[in-house]
Design an enzyme around this catalytic site. Structure first.
Site, PDB file in Angstrom:
ATOM      1  N   HIS A  60      -1.271  -5.226   0.530  1.00  0.00           N
ATOM      2  CA  HIS A  60      -2.323  -5.340  -0.487  1.00  0.00           C
ATOM      3  C   HIS A  60      -1.760  -5.954  -1.764  1.00  0.00           C
ATOM      4  O   HIS A  60      -2.336  -6.878  -2.317  1.00  0.00           O
ATOM      5  CB  HIS A  60      -2.936  -3.971  -0.776  1.00  0.00           C
ATOM      6  CG  HIS A  60      -4.169  -4.028  -1.618  1.00  0.00           C
ATOM      7  ND1 HIS A  60      -5.017  -2.959  -1.789  1.00  0.00           N
ATOM      8  CD2 HIS A  60      -4.708  -5.030  -2.359  1.00  0.00           C
ATOM      9  CE1 HIS A  60      -6.018  -3.294  -2.586  1.00  0.00           C
ATOM     10  NE2 HIS A  60      -5.839  -4.557  -2.953  1.00  0.00           N
ATOM     11  N   GLU A 113      -4.279 -11.262  -6.785  1.00  0.00           N
ATOM     12  CA  GLU A 113      -3.133 -10.361  -6.892  1.00  0.00           C
ATOM     13  C   GLU A 113      -2.099 -10.898  -7.876  1.00  0.00           C
ATOM     14  O   GLU A 113      -1.514 -10.134  -8.652  1.00  0.00           O
ATOM     15  CB  GLU A 113      -2.491 -10.144  -5.519  1.00  0.00           C
ATOM     16  CG  GLU A 113      -3.330  -9.314  -4.568  1.00  0.00           C
ATOM     17  CD  GLU A 113      -3.608  -7.916  -5.097  1.00  0.00           C
ATOM     18  OE1 GLU A 113      -2.648  -7.229  -5.517  1.00  0.00           O
ATOM     19  OE2 GLU A 113      -4.789  -7.496  -5.110  1.00  0.00           O
ATOM     20  N   HIS A 117      -1.720  -8.703 -11.213  1.00  0.00           N
ATOM     21  CA  HIS A 117      -0.521  -7.871 -11.150  1.00  0.00           C
ATOM     22  C   HIS A 117       0.789  -8.657 -11.287  1.00  0.00           C
ATOM     23  O   HIS A 117       1.682  -8.260 -12.025  1.00  0.00           O
ATOM     24  CB  HIS A 117      -0.499  -7.095  -9.824  1.00  0.00           C
ATOM     25  CG  HIS A 117      -1.702  -6.255  -9.591  1.00  0.00           C
ATOM     26  ND1 HIS A 117      -1.962  -5.103 -10.304  1.00  0.00           N
ATOM     27  CD2 HIS A 117      -2.739  -6.392  -8.707  1.00  0.00           C
ATOM     28  CE1 HIS A 117      -3.102  -4.558  -9.876  1.00  0.00           C
ATOM     29  NE2 HIS A 117      -3.586  -5.324  -8.913  1.00  0.00           N
TER      30      HIS A 117
END
Length: 229
Positions: A60, A113, A117
């Protein structure tokens, strides 16, 4: 020097300083893997409506995170836009292991992502480029194969287990306590094993999640379903 220009320059420097500090506003790193079937269920879809590769746990993301209550920095650097060309040499492996379970372009998932992040990890040499970020995720997925860890302890898909059984299986293999997440289905009143998040310090050494973030959102009084694909 023109006073107006000086003032504007000062404001820009302050803003840049605040901006550049955002990427270090975290205490630990979570390496997150998810069970595709549960992600499908969470989004109201069946397995044949999702993209599932190799019938294994998928990556993930890698998330920098603050200690309790588990908040995290996000969107730290808009000057590092995602470019899939940076991942060309590992793209095939990413498609197999860090794929978009939902029916959308995988590049959109990777872009999300990285933007949310990955850009917040620019102070770590091991993760400060798009290639390093995604390549490290691939390496960790080989080191910590959640499906194998569970099956070696007799925890297989299609059955349900107590939270303690799942936690013990993971802890005995990893030698640290991970963060275990469940999806709670409000209609069936069942909970499904969804994500396993492994915690690391800034040196990328495994540490107990316990004491840094919540250990789980699962209801410990109910069994946890591990749905088959």
């Amino acid at each position: 020097m023109d006073f107006c220009y000086t003032g504007k320059l000062f404001i820009l420097l302050v803003a840049f300083a605040e901006f550049s500090n955002a990427d270090s506003d975290y205490d630990i790193i979570l390496f997150n893997q998810q069970w595709p079937k549960t992600t499908c269920l969470q989004n109201g879809k069946k397995s044949n409506q999702c993209n599932i590769r190799n019938y294994a746990w998928s990556i993930h993301g890698i998330w920098p995170t603050k200690n309790f209550p588990g908040k995290y920095p996000e969107d730290c650097d808009n000057y590092q836009p995602f470019n899939v060309k940076n991942l060309w040499s590992i793209k095939r492996e990413l498609v197999d292991k860090w794929y978009n379970i939902l029916p959308d372009k995988v590049e959109n998932f990777w872009r999300w992502e990285w933007k949310k992040h990955g850009t917040c990890l620019s102070d770590l040499p091991a993760l400060n480029t798009q290639y390093k970020y995604f390549h490290q995720g691939l390496q960790w997925s080989k080191n910590y194969v959640i499906g194998n860890i569970l099956s070696s302890s007799g925890i297989i898909t299609g059955k349900s287990y107590s939270y303690k059984e799942i936690q013990t299986a993971l802890k005995d293999s990893l030698n640290v306590t991970p963060q275990i997440y469940c999806y709670q289905d409000r209609f069936s009143k069942k909970q499904f094993l969804h994500e396993v998040r492994i915690c690391m310090d800034r040196s990328l050494q495994l540490i107990d999640c316990y004491g840094h973030v919540s250990e789980t959102n699962c209801n410990r009084k109910l069994n946890v379903e591990y749905p088959s694909l």
